[in-house]
Design an enzyme around this catalytic site. Structure first.
Site, mmCIF file in Angstrom:
data_model
loop_
_atom_site.group_PDB
_atom_site.id
_atom_site.type_symbol
_atom_site.label_atom_id
_atom_site.label_comp_id
_atom_site.label_asym_id
_atom_site.label_seq_id
_atom_site.Cartn_x
_atom_site.Cartn_y
_atom_site.Cartn_z
ATOM 1 N N LYS A 133 0.702 -1.199 0.007
ATOM 2 C CA LYS A 133 -0.113 -0.043 0.020
ATOM 3 C C LYS A 133 0.897 1.297 0.087
ATOM 4 O O LYS A 133 1.947 1.499 0.737
ATOM 5 C CB LYS A 133 -0.912 0.086 1.341
ATOM 6 C CG LYS A 133 -1.802 -1.006 1.418
ATOM 7 C CD LYS A 133 -2.915 -0.995 2.486
ATOM 8 C CE LYS A 133 -4.094 -1.873 2.374
ATOM 9 N NZ LYS A 133 -4.606 -1.872 3.665
ATOM 10 N N GLY A 150 10.262 -2.177 12.382
ATOM 11 C CA GLY A 150 9.600 -0.472 12.491
ATOM 12 C C GLY A 150 10.615 0.557 12.783
ATOM 13 O O GLY A 150 10.501 1.429 12.338
HETATM 14 P P1 AMP Z 1 4.274 -4.390 3.012
HETATM 15 O O1 AMP Z 1 3.986 -4.876 4.227
HETATM 16 O O2 AMP Z 1 3.452 -3.284 2.805
HETATM 17 O O3 AMP Z 1 5.865 -4.294 2.759
HETATM 18 O O4 AMP Z 1 3.464 -5.166 1.922
HETATM 19 C C1 AMP Z 1 4.307 -6.545 1.609
HETATM 20 C C2 AMP Z 1 3.094 -7.444 1.051
HETATM 21 O O5 AMP Z 1 2.585 -6.665 -0.024
HETATM 22 C C3 AMP Z 1 3.392 -8.749 0.869
HETATM 23 O O6 AMP Z 1 2.702 -9.687 1.738
HETATM 24 C C4 AMP Z 1 3.026 -8.852 -0.603
HETATM 25 O O7 AMP Z 1 2.548 -10.304 -0.921
HETATM 26 C C5 AMP Z 1 2.190 -7.781 -0.920
HETATM 27 N N1 AMP Z 1 2.180 -7.467 -2.360
HETATM 28 C C6 AMP Z 1 3.086 -7.081 -3.131
HETATM 29 N N2 AMP Z 1 2.778 -6.794 -4.444
HETATM 30 C C7 AMP Z 1 1.600 -7.172 -4.417
HETATM 31 C C8 AMP Z 1 0.477 -7.226 -5.420
HETATM 32 N N3 AMP Z 1 0.681 -6.778 -6.669
HETATM 33 N N4 AMP Z 1 -0.635 -7.520 -4.866
HETATM 34 C C9 AMP Z 1 -0.953 -7.716 -4.028
HETATM 35 N N5 AMP Z 1 -0.270 -7.624 -2.726
HETATM 36 C C10 AMP Z 1 1.076 -7.432 -2.926
#
Ligand code: AMP
Length: 420
Positions: A222, A401
């Protein structure tokens, strides 16, 4: 600033704040002792000098006082094994029995205190407030805990002659043992442990002493969880590669078709603002040009490749495509400082790891050619571990974090308490 290498611990009692927040299984066996192993150089140096150790840590998130499942007694045997010496354990971290145990410590001896978070004073937040407590009641509880936190902090500090912080994972918390107790030691008697020192040096190399070109690769799901980081990086980097799920918020904001891809519709304006900011700051913002798409959010879904802005209805972007892999790799390989946070796709599914692997491999190659590379803040660490490449980048942060806050540009209380 005092350093652990310059300090002779002979005859001194050292309070060492470590991060022994290790995962335990249902029988309280440690399932991953990485955090303990990482603290060993600091602990062993103090013992080798002829000092004694008072070790403090948290384990889990106890919210209502002592609970056996969060007790550090579960790790005593393994810590004894790792240190090669008996570890004494006291089932509290303040109070008369703790004072007596600390006072009785002889050079070379080790005392592990019970979970610091069994006391609300460690975090300094009131506990047990009724949900319908009034604002006055909340304010009074806050005031009371701040007062008792002072006593708690003073008492922890009184146990030792010297304070060593080796818990980078909690450096972003202004807790009693992670920051506040440093105040009770003179500058020559407080310092980072080796692990914390390495983490701080790695962050400084990227955020303060970067050799250019500096490239950051931001992935993950996100935009909303990474705004502050992206904003801060836009004032520092030469290239900002945006990958992962947040790609599609940018693509949609630019008028592309994203099918069922993950998207934050309330962040479309923000995405355009970030694009403008990048231009204004002369940052090369690199977005994916193609995607590996799937007709279901599953490893076994049908897959295809397409332009990132032409994703058909019923399909979603699950990783970057080969053109983006080549584009990203080219930028990364020309860089001298690299920061990677967040996968390029749903790397947990084996069919969507290719983009993250390409990024990791490009970072490894740049590192071989003299770049400094820092990987950290959650899932990108899991990626380099999954690909067996963790030892081929310059530094893999243990921070989570804390690392994210550091790259947001925040001053971390645990670092400031020692650096002044
Ligand atoms: P974050 O915790 O924000 O670093 O997000 C990591 C997560 O983002 C991982 O679990 C990935 O599976 C997810 N992620 C990465 N690319 C995508 C995508 N194209 N669609 C859905 N989830 C994603």
């Amino acid at each position: 600033m005092q350093t652990i290498d310059n300090y002779n611990f002979a005859g001194k009692k050292a309070f060492v704040r470590v991060d022994f927040n290790v995962p335990l299984d249902e029988n309280f066996n440690i399932t991953d002792d990485t955090r303990m192993v990482k603290a060993l150089p600091t602990l062993k140096k103090i013992l080798a000098d002829g000092g004694s150790l008072i070790i403090g840590s948290h384990l889990g998130r106890p919210k209502k006082g002592p609970e056996d499942k969060f007790s550090l007694r579960h790790i005593v045997a393994h810590l004894s094994e790792l240190l090669g010496t008996e570890v004494k354990f006291v089932d509290d971290c303040v109070g008369d029995k703790v004072k007596a145990a600390a006072a009785a410590l002889k050079p070379g001896e080790v005392l592990l205190l019970e979970n610091l978070r069994f006391h609300a004073e460690e975090e300094g937040k009131p506990r047990g407030l009724a949900e319908d407590a009034s604002d006055e009641e909340k304010a009074a509880a806050k005031k009371a805990i701040k007062a008792s936190q002072k006593e708690f902090t003073k008492e922890l500090a009184s146990l030792a002659d010297v304070y060593v912080n080796d818990a980078f994972g909690t450096a972003h918390r202004a807790h009693a043992s992670t920051a506040l107790m440093a105040e009770y030691f003179t500058p020559e008697n407080k310092m980072f442990g080796y692990l914390m020192g390495k983490e701080v040096a790695a962050v400084n190399k990227v955020m303060k002493e970067m050799v250019r070109p500096f490239t950051a690769i931001m992935g993950g799901s996100k935009v909303s969880s990474k705004i502050d980081i992206i904003e801060n990086l836009l004032t520092k980097v030469d290239n900002l590669i945006i990958a992962g799920g947040m790609t599609y918020t940018f693509t949609k904001a630019l008028g592309g078709k994203i099918g069922n891809s993950i998207c934050e519709d309330d962040k479309l304006d923000l995405a355009l603002e970030l694009i403008e900011k990048a231009k204004a700051n002369h940052v090369n913002l690199v977005l994916a040009v193609d995607a590996k798409i799937a007709d279901d959010f599953s490893n076994d879904a049908h897959t295809d490749f397409c332009d990132v802005d032409k994703i058909p209805d019923g399909w979603e972007g699950m990783d970057i495509g080969p053109k983006s892999e080549a584009l990203f790799a080219d930028v990364i390989k020309k860089s001298k400082t690299i920061l990677w946070n967040g996968p390029t796709g749903v790397f947990e599914f084996d069919n969507f790891t290719s983009g993250s692997r390409a990024v990791a491999e490009a970072i490894v190659e740049a590192t071989k050619n003299g770049a400094f590379s820092l990987v950290g803040g959650g899932d990108s660490v899991a990626c380099v571990n999954k690909f067996g490449l963790a030892d081929q980048v310059s530094y893999v942060s243990t921070g989570g974090g804390a690392l994210l806050e550091a790259i947001e540009g925040k001053v971390l209380p645990g670092i400031a308490a020692i650096q002044g």
